[in-house]
Design a protein around this motif. Sequence first.
Motif, PDB file in Angstrom:
ATOM      1  N   PHE A   7     -28.820  -1.282  12.745  1.00  0.00           N
ATOM      2  CA  PHE A   7     -30.244  -1.345  13.110  1.00  0.00           C
ATOM      3  C   PHE A   7     -30.599  -0.221  14.083  1.00  0.00           C
ATOM      4  O   PHE A   7     -29.729   0.359  14.730  1.00  0.00           O
ATOM      5  N   ASP A   8     -31.900   0.028  14.178  1.00  0.00           N
ATOM      6  CA  ASP A   8     -32.395   1.010  15.155  1.00  0.00           C
ATOM      7  C   ASP A   8     -32.198   0.442  16.563  1.00  0.00           C
ATOM      8  O   ASP A   8     -32.724  -0.630  16.889  1.00  0.00           O
ATOM      9  N   LEU A   9     -31.449   1.159  17.389  1.00  0.00           N
ATOM     10  CA  LEU A   9     -31.148   0.651  18.733  1.00  0.00           C
ATOM     11  C   LEU A   9     -32.420   0.470  19.558  1.00  0.00           C
ATOM     12  O   LEU A   9     -32.468  -0.372  20.460  1.00  0.00           O
ATOM     13  N   ASP A  10     -33.443   1.228  19.250  1.00  0.00           N
ATOM     14  CA  ASP A  10     -34.670   1.120  20.026  1.00  0.00           C
ATOM     15  C   ASP A  10     -35.727   0.272  19.323  1.00  0.00           C
ATOM     16  O   ASP A  10     -36.877   0.192  19.763  1.00  0.00           O
ATOM     17  N   GLY A  11     -35.282  -0.417  18.276  1.00  0.00           N
ATOM     18  CA  GLY A  11     -36.153  -1.367  17.589  1.00  0.00           C
ATOM     19  C   GLY A  11     -35.883  -2.786  18.070  1.00  0.00           C
ATOM     20  O   GLY A  11     -35.044  -3.006  18.952  1.00  0.00           O
ATOM     21  N   PRO A  12     -36.605  -3.750  17.501  1.00  0.00           N
ATOM     22  CA  PRO A  12     -36.480  -5.138  17.957  1.00  0.00           C
ATOM     23  C   PRO A  12     -35.124  -5.754  17.564  1.00  0.00           C
ATOM     24  O   PRO A  12     -34.451  -5.277  16.651  1.00  0.00           O
ATOM     25  N   VAL A  13     -34.765  -6.816  18.263  1.00  0.00           N
ATOM     26  CA  VAL A  13     -33.520  -7.539  17.976  1.00  0.00           C
ATOM     27  C   VAL A  13     -33.746  -8.398  16.737  1.00  0.00           C
ATOM     28  O   VAL A  13     -34.666  -9.229  16.728  1.00  0.00           O
ATOM     29  N   PRO A  14     -32.959  -8.219  15.679  1.00  0.00           N
ATOM     30  CA  PRO A  14     -33.188  -9.004  14.457  1.00  0.00           C
ATOM     31  C   PRO A  14     -32.792 -10.467  14.655  1.00  0.00           C
ATOM     32  O   PRO A  14     -32.032 -10.792  15.570  1.00  0.00           O
ATOM     33  N   PRO A  15     -33.321 -11.353  13.811  1.00  0.00           N
ATOM     34  CA  PRO A  15     -32.962 -12.774  13.933  1.00  0.00           C
ATOM     35  C   PRO A  15     -31.473 -12.972  13.631  1.00  0.00           C
ATOM     36  O   PRO A  15     -30.873 -12.170  12.925  1.00  0.00           O
ATOM     37  N   PRO A  16     -30.887 -14.027  14.155  1.00  0.00           N
ATOM     38  CA  PRO A  16     -29.437 -14.239  13.993  1.00  0.00           C
ATOM     39  C   PRO A  16     -29.078 -14.548  12.540  1.00  0.00           C
ATOM     40  O   PRO A  16     -29.861 -15.171  11.826  1.00  0.00           O
ATOM     41  N   VAL A  17     -27.895 -14.095  12.155  1.00  0.00           N
ATOM     42  CA  VAL A  17     -27.441 -14.343  10.784  1.00  0.00           C
ATOM     43  C   VAL A  17     -26.805 -15.722  10.639  1.00  0.00           C
ATOM     44  O   VAL A  17     -26.881 -16.343   9.583  1.00  0.00           O
ATOM     45  N   SER A  18     -26.181 -16.195  11.699  1.00  0.00           N
ATOM     46  CA  SER A  18     -25.458 -17.468  11.616  1.00  0.00           C
ATOM     47  C   SER A  18     -26.428 -18.637  11.737  1.00  0.00           C
ATOM     48  O   SER A  18     -27.419 -18.580  12.461  1.00  0.00           O
ATOM     49  N   GLN A  19     -26.163 -19.679  10.962  1.00  0.00           N
ATOM     50  CA  GLN A  19     -27.022 -20.857  11.028  1.00  0.00           C
ATOM     51  C   GLN A  19     -26.803 -21.623  12.333  1.00  0.00           C
ATOM     52  O   GLN A  19     -27.728 -22.033  12.993  1.00  0.00           O
ATOM     53  N   ARG A  20     -25.530 -21.806  12.636  1.00  0.00           N
ATOM     54  CA  ARG A  20     -25.204 -22.553  13.856  1.00  0.00           C
ATOM     55  C   ARG A  20     -25.107 -21.542  14.996  1.00  0.00           C
ATOM     56  O   ARG A  20     -24.152 -20.778  15.104  1.00  0.00           O
ATOM     57  N   MET A  21     -26.105 -21.523  15.841  1.00  0.00           N
ATOM     58  CA  MET A  21     -26.147 -20.522  16.892  1.00  0.00           C
ATOM     59  C   MET A  21     -25.355 -20.964  18.124  1.00  0.00           C
ATOM     60  O   MET A  21     -25.478 -22.097  18.581  1.00  0.00           O
ATOM     61  N   LEU A  22     -24.571 -20.072  18.647  1.00  0.00           N
ATOM     62  CA  LEU A  22     -23.874 -20.344  19.896  1.00  0.00           C
ATOM     63  C   LEU A  22     -24.889 -20.376  21.038  1.00  0.00           C
ATOM     64  O   LEU A  22     -25.922 -19.704  20.982  1.00  0.00           O
ATOM     65  N   SER A  23     -24.553 -21.109  22.071  1.00  0.00           N
ATOM     66  CA  SER A  23     -25.476 -21.206  23.206  1.00  0.00           C
ATOM     67  C   SER A  23     -25.717 -19.821  23.799  1.00  0.00           C
ATOM     68  O   SER A  23     -26.811 -19.516  24.254  1.00  0.00           O
ATOM     69  N   ARG A  24     -24.673 -18.956  23.770  1.00  0.00           N
ATOM     70  CA  ARG A  24     -24.837 -17.623  24.321  1.00  0.00           C
ATOM     71  C   ARG A  24     -25.850 -16.814  23.491  1.00  0.00           C
ATOM     72  O   ARG A  24     -26.657 -16.066  24.037  1.00  0.00           O
ATOM     73  N   ALA A  25     -25.845 -17.014  22.162  1.00  0.00           N
ATOM     74  CA  ALA A  25     -26.819 -16.326  21.312  1.00  0.00           C
ATOM     75  C   ALA A  25     -28.236 -16.760  21.668  1.00  0.00           C
ATOM     76  O   ALA A  25     -29.163 -15.943  21.732  1.00  0.00           O
ATOM     77  N   LYS A  26     -28.415 -18.039  21.928  1.00  0.00           N
ATOM     78  CA  LYS A  26     -29.741 -18.545  22.313  1.00  0.00           C
ATOM     79  C   LYS A  26     -30.218 -17.870  23.599  1.00  0.00           C
ATOM     80  O   LYS A  26     -31.382 -17.494  23.737  1.00  0.00           O
ATOM     81  N   ILE A  27     -29.312 -17.740  24.554  1.00  0.00           N
ATOM     82  CA  ILE A  27     -29.684 -17.104  25.823  1.00  0.00           C
ATOM     83  C   ILE A  27     -30.087 -15.651  25.583  1.00  0.00           C
ATOM     84  O   ILE A  27     -31.115 -15.185  26.082  1.00  0.00           O
ATOM     85  N   PHE A  28     -29.273 -14.941  24.790  1.00  0.00           N
ATOM     86  CA  PHE A  28     -29.575 -13.525  24.523  1.00  0.00           C
ATOM     87  C   PHE A  28     -30.941 -13.378  23.852  1.00  0.00           C
ATOM     88  O   PHE A  28     -31.758 -12.530  24.237  1.00  0.00           O
ATOM     89  N   LEU A  29     -31.187 -14.206  22.831  1.00  0.00           N
ATOM     90  CA  LEU A  29     -32.462 -14.085  22.109  1.00  0.00           C
ATOM     91  C   LEU A  29     -33.633 -14.457  23.010  1.00  0.00           C
ATOM     92  O   LEU A  29     -34.703 -13.849  22.938  1.00  0.00           O
ATOM     93  N   GLY A  30     -33.414 -15.415  23.882  1.00  0.00           N
ATOM     94  CA  GLY A  30     -34.452 -15.780  24.847  1.00  0.00           C
ATOM     95  C   GLY A  30     -34.780 -14.623  25.772  1.00  0.00           C
ATOM     96  O   GLY A  30     -35.953 -14.343  26.076  1.00  0.00           O
ATOM     97  N   MET A  31     -33.734 -13.933  26.208  1.00  0.00           N
ATOM     98  CA  MET A  31     -33.944 -12.771  27.083  1.00  0.00           C
ATOM     99  C   MET A  31     -34.723 -11.685  26.339  1.00  0.00           C
ATOM    100  O   MET A  31     -35.633 -11.063  26.905  1.00  0.00           O
ATOM    101  N   ALA A  32     -34.341 -11.440  25.084  1.00  0.00           N
ATOM    102  CA  ALA A  32     -35.012 -10.394  24.295  1.00  0.00           C
ATOM    103  C   ALA A  32     -36.481 -10.741  24.100  1.00  0.00           C
ATOM    104  O   ALA A  32     -37.367  -9.887  24.232  1.00  0.00           O
ATOM    105  N   GLU A  33     -36.752 -12.004  23.829  1.00  0.00           N
ATOM    106  CA  GLU A  33     -38.128 -12.433  23.564  1.00  0.00           C
ATOM    107  C   GLU A  33     -38.962 -12.356  24.836  1.00  0.00           C
ATOM    108  O   GLU A  33     -40.059 -11.787  24.833  1.00  0.00           O
ATOM    109  N   ARG A  34     -38.438 -12.932  25.926  1.00  0.00           N
ATOM    110  CA  ARG A  34     -39.192 -12.915  27.189  1.00  0.00           C
ATOM    111  C   ARG A  34     -39.522 -11.492  27.623  1.00  0.00           C
ATOM    112  O   ARG A  34     -40.618 -11.199  28.075  1.00  0.00           O
ATOM    113  N   GLY A  35     -38.540 -10.606  27.490  1.00  0.00           N
ATOM    114  CA  GLY A  35     -38.737  -9.250  28.001  1.00  0.00           C
ATOM    115  C   GLY A  35     -39.223  -8.256  26.963  1.00  0.00           C
ATOM    116  O   GLY A  35     -39.441  -7.091  27.288  1.00  0.00           O
ATOM    117  N   GLY A  36     -39.378  -8.712  25.717  1.00  0.00           N
ATOM    118  CA  GLY A  36     -39.740  -7.782  24.649  1.00  0.00           C
ATOM    119  C   GLY A  36     -38.730  -6.650  24.525  1.00  0.00           C
ATOM    120  O   GLY A  36     -39.079  -5.480  24.432  1.00  0.00           O
TER     121      GLY A  36
END
Lengths: 451, 451
Positions: free
Chosen positions: A320-349
């Motif tokens: 992916f483009d490093l300066d583009g948005p974070v894509p949605p997770p591929v795994s169905q069962r998300m690890l708690s750490r993945a949730k935290i990372f995606l939350g950070m990406a969303e909050r901070g854009g």
Amino acid sequence: MTPHPRQIRLGVSMIGMGYHLAAWRHPEASAGGNMELAHFVRVAQAAERGLFDMAFLADGVGIRFHDEPPGALCRTSKNVQFEPLTLLSALAMVTERVGLVATASTTYNEPYHVARKFASLDHLSGGRAGWNVVTSVTNMEAANFNLDAAPSYASRYERAAEFVEVVRGLWDSWEDDAFIRDKASGINFDQAKLHVLNHKGKHFSVRGPLNVARTPQGAPVIVQAGASDEGRELAAATADVVYAAAQTLEEARAYYASVKGRMARYGREPDALKIMPGIMAIPGATRQVAQDRYDILQELVEPIVGLGALAGSLGDLSGFDLDGPVPPPVSQRMLSRAKIFLGMAERGGLSIRQLYLAIAGGNGHRMVIGTPADIADAMEEWFLGEAADGFNILPPWLPGGLEDVVDQVVPELQRRGLYRTAYAGRTLRDHLGIAPPDNRRAVLATLQAAK
Amino acid sequence: MTPHPRQIRLGVSMIGMGYHLAAWRHPEASAGGNMELAHFVRVAQAAERGLFDMAFLADGVGIRFHDEPPGALCRTSKNVQFEPLTLLSALAMVTERVGLVATASTTYNEPYHVARKFASLDHLSGGRAGWNVVTSVTNMEAANFNLDAAPSYASRYERAAEFVEVVRGLWDSWEDDAFIRDKASGINFDQAKLHVLNHKGKHFSVRGPLNVARTPQGAPVIVQAGASDEGRELAAATADVVYAAAQTLEEARAYYASVKGRMARYGREPDALKIMPGIMAIPGATRQVAQDRYDILQELVEPIVGLGALAGSLGDLSGFDLDGPVPPPVSQRMLSRAKIFLGMAERGGLSIRQLYLAIAGGNGHRMVIGTPADIADAMEEWFLGEAADGFNILPPWLPGGLEDVVDQVVPELQRRGLYRTAYAGRTLRDHLGIAPPDNRRAVLATLQAAK
């Protein structure tokens, strides 16, 4: 200043050369510290100088080396390390008060082995042992233990719950005063004070007794980091300490209330469990000095290493483009750490690059960069705001990042009456203010005798 | 005196308060020494003062408490102890040269865990770790690991052989110079010098690599005590040191020839394996003084404790006349220790009482009571007579029984040019005169690259 009626507890995660991805490249770091005893001696002694409750060793039973972009693995230092129980046993000999907490997985271990080792460490250290209970989630670890893939989440947690129950039962094999050791009569122990566990459960059949005497703390301290619903429940039922990961006060307060709120159903007082979120605290005489100290490390984060750090939770994003948005997770069962990372990406854009730089230091834990007063403020806010009973310090690099906290932040907390100025007791339970558990088998024997 | 071209190697078994059944009741013993760190520190430091190659910890994963007459168990001290890896890691910090050998069973363990722990101890101790490979034979131990009975002899040995193979493979995961740790380029290790094991066998599938760097010794020393045919074969194939139990020179010579004779088929030189029979050596300024020192302990052996010591091998004999003959064994599959006991009874025409008194000290190992010269003579006879490369000292009680050997027998061996007067090297392999093993995976990689 008059001590506050509640006191902040502090632990330190002494993983490798530090928590930051580039720690090993820090100009002052020993690049091979992850296999140097002298490095860990210095870290543990710094924690003790800072009157910390405990020093903590994370662990995994394998090296992760897929999911990451090729070339990432050989650019990190998360490859080799001491086995925690052996290292902490050695460190017990060069420290006197600081608690020594090791991670041991319930997934590929046997409760009898784990019960023995922590009981032995508790004796060796004069009552300073703690067990961080985890399950092993990665397939890379499973492949070291005869499996192609890690057991399911539900199965891991079910096993973990029974595992802890068995270990605690084994720790109660002997009453505190079972050993008479009377040379004259030849009686070594009182047979009535030896209890056979005879556990028969779904995952384990363990007869016991343990071949280690009941320990100085009654039982080693049990630490957990349960983020999921099952994890919180297990923590509420059995843990003495919980390491939590939260970015915001709101998240931390919600987690704190959730775990403490579950304790009543197990007949436990909320104060019997200490919740200690991770915090990467980077102090400096001025905010700019602190920021400069952090930037030394941030500038060393190469893209491939940053992508490697995201890979375990979000998969390989190198296409992916490093300066583009974070894509949605591929795994169905998300690890708690993945949730935290995606939350950070969303909050901070955040873009992918911004996200890996944001987690390069604290790996999703809270980060505070500033003066000692800034950091003390940040701790005090959570501590008085029912979001934390203490903090697990995640030094960006070791030992310097820890020594900065000890030398700058600890005195500030002491001035505010929020932190001890000397160790009051000898054991980790003493430091935490958590009473030794009753020997449940002794209680049972007494009840039966009274009938 | 000119040193003899071959030198005697010495180890010490530092089990609990000593090898004698009544050790804990010795007037000078600390009755609770089996759970006292200070006790083991003193023992290990005495071994180092005596320039011993190694200090050795026996182990079991459970407490034996059936087969014995009721009331026997609570009269012995073989009940609780430190877990060996944790204790030896602590002792590594208060010693500098002596080798540290721990027993770990292959029956209820996973090779990845065992490989890690011993590699970690080897790093912590600067190259002094040894692994005594055993299988777990008792049903009491099986019951702590989800089984009603121990696996069959054949199954245990088959598993043990594969277990050792996997552990050795994991120890070769990293080449000695794999870690570059170049801060400037950001390269931590050379990917070409990391080897994935990918073991797939009957008992184990283990991918690797190990998450510990190759150790200071290349690999920890492997110790075995194989008495049976399969045990001797495994030792010839894989061991660096063998602990043997023999009562007579003839037995010991036959065993020595048998094990050394099997090595050629594995491409090994006889000198690459050191055979070290156990010996209980009780020195005194005169023979009478030595005998008196032994009798202090013998007088403390109560019949029920003596019967308890026979029970594990010969069953509960408490229904028989203590002064009558030893009955034939009840079990079809005789343990090697039972064979030794029955051989002793037959050779000496011993009653049950006489047999338990005969084994109360050395548990079937050779016993020599006399002047330092008597003991040195006894060692020299076996050493020069191709029955031993060294000896595993079994002190009747600790630390005094070991200190007696260090202070009285060691100087006599030195006078004869049979024993070092200073440590020449730093590692256990240095002491034993056994070269570090090649990294087999590195050799393979080189061969493949040359094609």
